[in-house]
Write a protein that holds these residues in place. Structure first.
Motif, PDB file in Angstrom:
ATOM      1  N   ILE A  34      44.081  41.103  38.824  1.00 46.72           N
ATOM      2  CA  ILE A  34      44.085  42.518  38.418  1.00 46.72           C
ATOM      3  C   ILE A  34      45.232  42.770  37.449  1.00 46.72           C
ATOM      4  O   ILE A  34      45.078  43.465  36.437  1.00 46.72           O
ATOM      5  CB  ILE A  34      44.201  43.443  39.645  1.00 46.72           C
ATOM      6  N   ALA A  35      46.404  42.200  37.741  1.00 48.45           N
ATOM      7  CA  ALA A  35      47.562  42.370  36.859  1.00 48.45           C
ATOM      8  C   ALA A  35      47.294  41.781  35.481  1.00 48.45           C
ATOM      9  O   ALA A  35      47.804  42.281  34.472  1.00 48.45           O
ATOM     10  CB  ALA A  35      48.797  41.726  37.473  1.00 48.45           C
ATOM     11  N   GLU A  36      46.479  40.728  35.420  1.00 51.98           N
ATOM     12  CA  GLU A  36      46.140  40.083  34.147  1.00 51.98           C
ATOM     13  C   GLU A  36      44.916  40.711  33.484  1.00 51.98           C
ATOM     14  O   GLU A  36      44.469  40.245  32.440  1.00 51.98           O
ATOM     15  CB  GLU A  36      45.861  38.598  34.381  1.00 51.98           C
ATOM     16  N   SER A  37      44.364  41.762  34.115  1.00 53.62           N
ATOM     17  CA  SER A  37      43.172  42.459  33.604  1.00 53.62           C
ATOM     18  C   SER A  37      41.934  41.566  33.610  1.00 53.62           C
ATOM     19  O   SER A  37      40.984  41.803  32.867  1.00 53.62           O
ATOM     20  CB  SER A  37      43.412  43.004  32.178  1.00 53.62           C
ATOM     21  N   ARG A  38      41.905  40.589  34.478  1.00 51.75           N
ATOM     22  CA  ARG A  38      40.730  39.715  34.631  1.00 51.75           C
ATOM     23  C   ARG A  38      39.946  40.232  35.840  1.00 51.75           C
ATOM     24  O   ARG A  38      39.939  39.643  36.912  1.00 51.75           O
ATOM     25  CB  ARG A  38      41.189  38.267  34.797  1.00 51.75           C
ATOM     26  N   PHE A  39      39.279  41.352  35.617  1.00 48.46           N
ATOM     27  CA  PHE A  39      38.687  42.085  36.737  1.00 48.46           C
ATOM     28  C   PHE A  39      37.497  41.362  37.352  1.00 48.46           C
ATOM     29  O   PHE A  39      37.298  41.427  38.572  1.00 48.46           O
ATOM     30  CB  PHE A  39      38.277  43.486  36.272  1.00 48.46           C
ATOM     31  N   ASP A  40      36.701  40.663  36.556  1.00 45.59           N
ATOM     32  CA  ASP A  40      35.567  39.929  37.130  1.00 45.59           C
ATOM     33  C   ASP A  40      36.056  38.820  38.056  1.00 45.59           C
ATOM     34  O   ASP A  40      35.493  38.603  39.142  1.00 45.59           O
ATOM     35  CB  ASP A  40      34.689  39.345  36.014  1.00 45.59           C
ATOM     36  N   ASP A  41      37.097  38.110  37.626  1.00 46.64           N
ATOM     37  CA  ASP A  41      37.681  37.070  38.488  1.00 46.64           C
ATOM     38  C   ASP A  41      38.234  37.691  39.771  1.00 46.64           C
ATOM     39  O   ASP A  41      38.103  37.128  40.863  1.00 46.64           O
ATOM     40  CB  ASP A  41      38.800  36.332  37.752  1.00 46.64           C
ATOM     41  N   ALA A  42      38.887  38.838  39.612  1.00 48.54           N
ATOM     42  CA  ALA A  42      39.458  39.509  40.785  1.00 48.54           C
ATOM     43  C   ALA A  42      38.363  39.878  41.771  1.00 48.54           C
ATOM     44  O   ALA A  42      38.534  39.721  42.990  1.00 48.54           O
ATOM     45  CB  ALA A  42      40.222  40.757  40.358  1.00 48.54           C
ATOM     46  N   ARG A  43      37.236  40.379  41.259  1.00 42.22           N
ATOM     47  CA  ARG A  43      36.126  40.742  42.159  1.00 42.22           C
ATOM     48  C   ARG A  43      35.613  39.520  42.915  1.00 42.22           C
ATOM     49  O   ARG A  43      35.248  39.612  44.093  1.00 42.22           O
ATOM     50  CB  ARG A  43      34.996  41.394  41.366  1.00 42.22           C
ATOM     51  N   GLU A  44      35.596  38.388  42.262  1.00 35.79           N
ATOM     52  CA  GLU A  44      35.116  37.172  42.926  1.00 35.79           C
ATOM     53  C   GLU A  44      36.077  36.748  44.026  1.00 35.79           C
ATOM     54  O   GLU A  44      35.658  36.374  45.137  1.00 35.79           O
ATOM     55  CB  GLU A  44      34.948  36.045  41.909  1.00 35.79           C
ATOM     56  N   PHE A  45      37.376  36.825  43.750  1.00 34.43           N
ATOM     57  CA  PHE A  45      38.350  36.511  44.790  1.00 34.43           C
ATOM     58  C   PHE A  45      38.218  37.476  45.961  1.00 34.43           C
ATOM     59  O   PHE A  45      38.287  37.083  47.129  1.00 34.43           O
ATOM     60  CB  PHE A  45      39.771  36.568  44.227  1.00 34.43           C
ATOM     61  N   LEU A  46      38.034  38.748  45.660  1.00 37.64           N
ATOM     62  CA  LEU A  46      37.912  39.735  46.733  1.00 37.64           C
ATOM     63  C   LEU A  46      36.624  39.538  47.521  1.00 37.64           C
ATOM     64  O   LEU A  46      36.572  39.791  48.724  1.00 37.64           O
ATOM     65  CB  LEU A  46      37.987  41.147  46.154  1.00 37.64           C
TER      66      LEU A  46
END
Length: 961
Positions: free
Chosen positions: A521-533
């Protein structure tokens, strides 16, 4: 330790702590004091504060009997030093409130019990479960079956900030009708000043507890069958000043004496001198065997026949305790069966001084015997404490090895850390499991410096002993330490740990994927963040961790807010709340401390100020203990702005000083800088440009290690250095130089999809354009910001910038009739009115100021207005509120049908979840505000909730999200 393993978690609770002590000896009815609770039935806290021996507990017992007679449910808890561990204190609070038999089985301990037994070692969210537990306790107190009066005796045993903050938050957040009766020697840190101002405090002091002439005469006549002469009575009152403990000792000393007047005339000195003198006189009259028994057993916090036998080496412990009770020699039974007792503190203090004079070797021997008995009978906490007191480090370590996993599952982090600190390094090296537990505890308390030192020791042990399990433990805990230390290396470490521990599953993997998502999220890589979540949710579902799932929901909510989707963010935050409630039987719970600061920032932005302040007052004390740095700063910043909105400027600046000092103590340079930039903002909006410039110039230091390029951390998401510099340049008259910098940053954040910051930058750009005389361009840019903000209810980003923005908002409002834009691109007039009103005193009282999105608009403020106009749907698809969803649920969902919501109640619930205030709902439905309140009361009753927030969570359960 066999007994411990057989009884499991129940062994961590001492039943006698949950039983009120039995009144012994002469009981003088304090008629005036007995009536006090009914003279102030509105008081939440009844504080009985006086030194030892003033009859605090006796008065509390009289009040307890009166409350029970009046039909008020009551519970009792006697505190001791072990309750300085907030996790242990929570367990006892639950036990006191629900009854000891239930409290030793899940799900009574709520979040902590249901999650912690699956953690080996405990994960980072366990310490933060105190936030959820406190809210759950407050909700339980509000339920139909909950006790209404909670007695807490010996509060002076608590000195840890965590436990005191927990109690302070519980008292403040508990509903009206719930009362706390607290006995203590000193002035407790329970927010007494605030309670006193609110009229919530009733205080009984030593001066109130002193016996008067008639009470003293009656007591002495009953206690020792002595009729005092007038002169002797006057002397006794003069020397003791009505101190009940001294009167009790005097009565014992006078038993069988004939020289009453002479003895009383010989009393002299201060209170402690009198106590020692009288205690010595009482003890001197006892047989040698009994005196030896008293001294040897004085090191015990509580006494039983078998325990005393183990310590003294004799077999008459039960007989001696019974004899002491019959003679009223300052021993109090702790249960109905007379199996457990304790000494009066005055006598205990005297006896322990005598024991210390007998030599340290003897003291160590007695502690060792006590430790062995407790270990054999399944009481690990007491066994370890006595082993440490006996200076038996190896024995204490063996005991800690056996019970550390259970203690960590229970969340006794402070206790484990304190124990480990008392063990020599060479002992810890031989017991790596204790070192692991110590490292996790220090990471979450938080003590980052000590945690890193413990981690280094773990790595050293692993390298020397080639122990892969210790290496794995270090890999799991290192990212947690980094996160709590405000080190962005945490995100890389979490990813490396996930790669190296590929077979790791359950809570710990969920925690590591949450950390990784935070970094994305801090890196603005929101799709990756959603996958981690998504992975987090799977892991937490697999181990049935509602707390971990709520933490994941809170991170999802924060990510939605970053992108400018406040509706979806609130839905996720409400979901986190709802999931926590599910584990606490429907009681309100705020599951993740990390979400609290983010939640209140969204509430404040939407001008739901009262709702934000209520959460801050309720949970900020516990958030201070959690160590989640960005969320804590966001909470403080929101509270600062609420104080400014209320006109409380001095308090706002004091709060900034608090967070700066806290950040400095923890070495959080980025937070220090963010707090100082907030101070610049406060001074600048006051109009003091020179002072703002001086403050900005004083902010120095290299933050590249904690806030590197390419990372947008929560504390600096929409404010701090860049936005602060732009605002300062505009106010200094250098707006023309600021414009290219603002445009460059705006292009960057639009490309990254950070919608909230884009909106703030648009406001800055409009201010700069207006300052250089380009009024038409300024209005155009502000109009774009307003169109983005209307769909999601952004209010304070406009209203807080002062008259320069508000004058442009008013101008746009005046020109609406001639606005050539089509309906889809037209800003709702009601939205502009709300922004203007939000700067007035009426809206400053916390009226919610949210509006329906413009027809055909999309809430995503990432797209330009023209695209937003073409997109369909007023609400984001990912879990936001929907009136239609409520209507469908109310008509088809079995739970809604059972609740029996009427058509009008469904309409009001729809408007409620949109964030409208009671006044706005009334205007929408053409009814009075009182009618809306009446309907809300019915809705709360049917949904079995107590607040607007709980109603939102209930709406989710009806199928809204």
């Amino acid at each position: 330790m066999q007994g411990y393993h057989q009884r499991g978690e129940a062994a961590l609770l001492v039943p006698s702590k949950l039983e009120p002590p039995r009144a012994q000896g002469v009981l003088i009815k304090r008629s005036a004091l007995a009536k006090l609770p009914w003279t102030r039935e509105d008081a939440k806290l009844l504080l009985v504060r006086a030194p030892a021996g003033y009859g605090k507990t006796t008065l509390m017992l009289q009040w307890l009997a009166a409350f029970v007679s009046a039909g008020q449910r009551s519970a009792w808890l006697t505190l001791d030093a072990g309750d300085n561990d907030a996790g242990r204190l929570l367990s006892y609070l639950w036990a006191a409130l629900r009854g000891i038999e239930e409290a030793t089985r899940p799900p009574v301990r709520g979040v902590a019990a249901s999650v912690s037994h699956r953690l080996e070692p405990a994960g980072p969210d366990l310490h933060r479960s105190t936030v959820a537990e406190t809210a759950a306790l407050a909700g339980f107190l509000a339920s139909e079956t909950a006790p209404r009066v909670l007695f807490l005796d010996d509060l002076d045993a608590l000195d840890s900030a965590g436990s005191l903050s927990l109690l302070r938050a519980l008292i403040e957040s508990s509903p009206r009708g719930t009362r706390f009766v607290v006995g203590t020697r000193g002035v407790p840190d329970l927010g007494l000043a605030r309670l006193r101002v609110r009229g919530d405090l009733l205080e009984v002091k030593a001066s109130d507890l002193r016996f008067g002439r008639e009470e003293t005469l009656a007591f002495m006549r009953s206690a020792c069958d002595v009729s005092l002469s007038g002169a002797a009575l006057d002397t006794l009152l003069e020397r003791t000043e009505g101190w009940v403990g001294a009167l009790q000792l005097t009565a014992l000393a006078l038993s069988g004496r004939r020289d009453v007047d002479a003895f009383i005339g010989g009393l002299s000195g201060n209170y402690s001198d009198i106590a020692d003198y009288l205690a010595e006189d009482v003890i001197a009259k006892q047989p040698a065997g009994l005196k030896r028994f008293l001294v040897e057993t004085s090191l015990l916090q509580r006494l039983s026949g078998p325990l005393c036998d183990a310590v003294t080496g004799r077999e008459d412990g039960a007989e001696k305790l019974s004899h002491l009770q019959r003679c009223n020699l300052f021993v109090t039974p702790l249960d109905d069966e007379r199996r457990w007792y304790r000494y009066h503190r005055l006598l205990s203090d005297f006896l322990r001084a005598e024991l210390r004079r007998s030599g340290s070797s003897r003291v160590r021997t007695l502690h060792a015997r006590a430790s062995r008995w407790y270990a054999e009978n399944g009481w690990p906490l007491e066994a370890i404490e006595h082993a440490l007191a006996a200076e038996d480090a190896e024995g204490a370590a063996v005991l800690m090895d056996l019970c550390a996993p259970a203690l960590m599952r229970e969340g006794h982090l402070s206790t484990v850390a304190a124990w480990a600190e008392r063990l020599p390094e060479q002992i810890l090296d031989r017991h790596p499991e204790i070192r692991v537990a110590q490292t996790w505890s220090l990471a979450m308390v938080p003590e980052p410096g000590k945690a890193r030192a413990a981690l280094d020791s773990l790595k050293r042990i692993a390298s020397v002993d080639a122990a892969p399990e210790i290496s794995d433990a270090a890999l799991r805990v290192e990212p947690v330490i980094a996160v709590f230390s405000d080190d962005v290396e945490a995100f890389r470490l979490a990813r490396e740990s996930l790669d190296k521990l590929s077979r790791l599953q359950g809570f710990e993997r969920g925690a590591l994927t949450n950390i990784s998502a935070y970094g994305r999220i801090a890196e603005s890589r929101f799709d990756d963040a959603r996958e981690f979540l998504r992975q987090s949710r799977m892991n937490f579902a697999g181990c049935e961790s509602a707390l971990g799932s709520a933490y994941e929901s809170a991170l999802n909510g924060y990510m939605e807010s970053v992108q400018g989707r406040l509706n979806a963010a609130l839905a996720y935050f409400a979901k986190a709340e709802s999931e926590a409630e599910a584990k606490t039987g429907g009681a309100p719970a705020y599951a993740a401390a990390v979400g609290m600061g983010f939640f209140v920032e969204v509430l404040y932005e939407r001008n739901q100020v009262d709702d934000a302040q209520q959460r801050l007052e309720r949970y900020l004390p516990l958030a201070l203990e959690s160590g989640v740095n960005d969320a804590l700063f966001c909470a403080y910043r929101s509270l600062v702005r609420i104080k400014l909105l209320r006109g409380e400027r001095r308090q706002a600046l004091q709060l900034l000083g608090e967070i700066e000092a806290l950040a400095l103590r923890r070495g959080l340079l980025r937070t220090v800088a963010a707090a100082m930039w907030e101070r610049v903002r406060v001074v600048l909006l006051d109009g003091d440009v020179d002072e703002a410039g001086r403050l900005a110039a004083s902010i120095s230091g290299d933050l590249s290690k904690v806030d590197p390029p390419g990372f947008d951390m929560p504390a600096t998401e929409t404010e701090a250095r860049k936005v602060g510099e732009y605002r300062l340049m505009i106010h200094r008259g250098d707006a023309r130089s600021a414009l290219p910098r603002i445009r460059s940053e705006l292009g960057r954040v639009l490309k990254l999809g950070r919608g909230w910051r884009a909106l703030v930058l648009l406001v800055m750009q409009s201010l700069a354009l207006s300052a250089v005389g380009e009024q038409k361009a300024a209005l155009r840019v502000l109009r774009e910001a307003l169109l983005r903000g209307a769909a999601e209810g952004f209010i304070r980003s406009f209203a807080d910038e002062g008259e320069a923005v508000l004058s442009m908002v008013r101008l746009l409002r005046e020109r609406m009739d001639t606005d050539p834009a089509g309906p889809a691109e037209r800003i709702p007039a009601s939205y502009l009115d709300m922004i203007v009103a939000a700067s007035s005193s009426g809206q400053a009282q916390g009226e919610s100021a949210t509006v329906d999105a413009p027809p055909g608009s999309e809430p995503s403020s990432l797209r330009p207005p023209s695209l937003a106009a073409k997109a369909g749907g007023a609400l984001h698809a990912a879990g936001t509120y929907s009136g239609a969803g409520i209507r469908r649920a109310a008509g088809t969902h079995s739970g809604a049908g059972a609740r029996g919501l009427s058509k009008r109640e469904v309409e009001i619930l729809e408007l409620l979840v949109q964030g409208l205030s009671n006044r706005a709902i009334a205007a929408q439905l053409f009814v009075s505000e009182n009618t809306v309140k009446w309907h809300l009361k019915n809705i709360y009753g049917k949904l079995r909730v107590n607040s607007r927030t709980q109603a939102l969570a209930a709406a989710l359960r009806l199928g809204v999200a």
